[in-house]
Design an enzyme around this catalytic site. Structure first.
Site, PDB file in Angstrom:
ATOM      1  N   HIS A   1      -6.020  -3.989 -10.107  1.00 11.92           N
ATOM      2  CA  HIS A   1      -6.365  -5.295  -9.997  1.00 11.92           C
ATOM      3  C   HIS A   1      -7.735  -6.220 -10.339  1.00 11.92           C
ATOM      4  O   HIS A   1      -8.201  -5.776 -11.108  1.00 11.92           O
ATOM      5  CB  HIS A   1      -7.121  -4.473  -8.428  1.00 11.92           C
ATOM      6  CG  HIS A   1      -7.531  -5.102  -7.092  1.00 11.92           C
ATOM      7  ND1 HIS A   1      -6.490  -5.212  -6.722  1.00 11.92           N
ATOM      8  CD2 HIS A   1      -8.702  -5.637  -6.776  1.00 11.92           C
ATOM      9  CE1 HIS A   1      -7.196  -6.663  -5.236  1.00 11.92           C
ATOM     10  NE2 HIS A   1      -8.295  -6.752  -5.375  1.00 11.92           N
TER      11      HIS A   1
ATOM     12  N   ILE B   1       1.046  -1.433  -0.181  1.00 10.64           N
ATOM     13  CA  ILE B   1      -0.072   0.150   0.180  1.00 10.64           C
ATOM     14  C   ILE B   1       1.054   1.077  -0.182  1.00 10.64           C
ATOM     15  O   ILE B   1       1.687   1.271   0.533  1.00 10.64           O
ATOM     16  CB  ILE B   1      -0.809   0.147   1.731  1.00 10.64           C
ATOM     17  CG1 ILE B   1      -1.835  -1.320   1.282  1.00 10.64           C
ATOM     18  CG2 ILE B   1      -1.431   1.317   1.312  1.00 10.64           C
ATOM     19  CD1 ILE B   1      -2.944  -1.600   2.825  1.00 10.64           C
TER      20      ILE B   1
END
Ligand code: GAR
Length: 176
Positions: A99, A82
């Site tokens: 994703h 992240i």
């Protein structure tokens, strides 16, 4: 207009290679990876793309490299960490992620397995802007694939990735 692209990878780098091959109106000026010896680093050497290793804890250095390289956009092509709020704020609306799920479903690292376990009949992939929520930014494009009862994780991953190879370059080629 020709864009200067930065790419970030942690793994095999098939999306990175696909960007290099399919987005030749643009230039990949730097690929940053956070796993020594990953497939992405070998692909960068094969294509002569400037590349540099940084552990993901060295975010300030990564930010500086991308500023130095004067990137217009940063593409997360299998970046498995992240990004901090600080990182994201340095490149507002300039970071794109791919994703392997139909977001907002199945955020995080096990999206393919979660889709399989859910009993859903379809899943897919999403290309989206990155903000400071995990897999949470504005969705730009999605593609669906079926889930078959006989699928293995590898088979379903491949089916999803074939769609990633199609929609991620489409999005990059249309970036403002
Ligand atoms: C891609 O399938 C991408 O969707 C996924 O990692 C894979 C990287 O493959 N990304 C994520 O799961 C991000 N949370 P690649 O290294 O062969 O392009």
């Amino acid at each position: 207009m020709r864009k200067r692209l930065g790419v970030m990878c942690s793994g095999n780098g098939t999306n990175f290679e696909n960007i290099v091959r399919s987005c030749n109106e643009h230039e990949v000026v730097l690929m940053v990876y956070n796993n020594k010896g990953c497939g992405a680093s070998r692909r960068a050497l094969k294509f002569g793309i400037p590349n540099v290793y940084f552990p993901s804890t060295e975010e300030i250095k990564i930010i500086n490299e991308f500023h130095w390289a004067r990137v217009d956009y940063i593409i997360l092509a299998g970046w498995m960490r992240i990004l901090s709020q600080n990182f994201v704020s340095q490149f507002p609306n300039r970071i794109i992620n791919v994703h392997p799920s139909l977001l907002p479903k199945y955020k995080g690292l096990h999206a393919v397995e979660q889709a399989m376990e859910s009993g859903d009949k379809e899943t897919g992939c999403t290309v989206h802007y990155v903000n400071d929520e995990l897999d949470g930014g504005e969705i730009i494009k999605q593609a669906k694939v079926p889930i078959f009862e006989t699928d293995t994780v590898q088979e379903l991953t491949k089916r999803i990735q074939r769609e990633e190879y199609r929609i991620l370059p489409e999005v990059i080629n249309k970036l403002p």
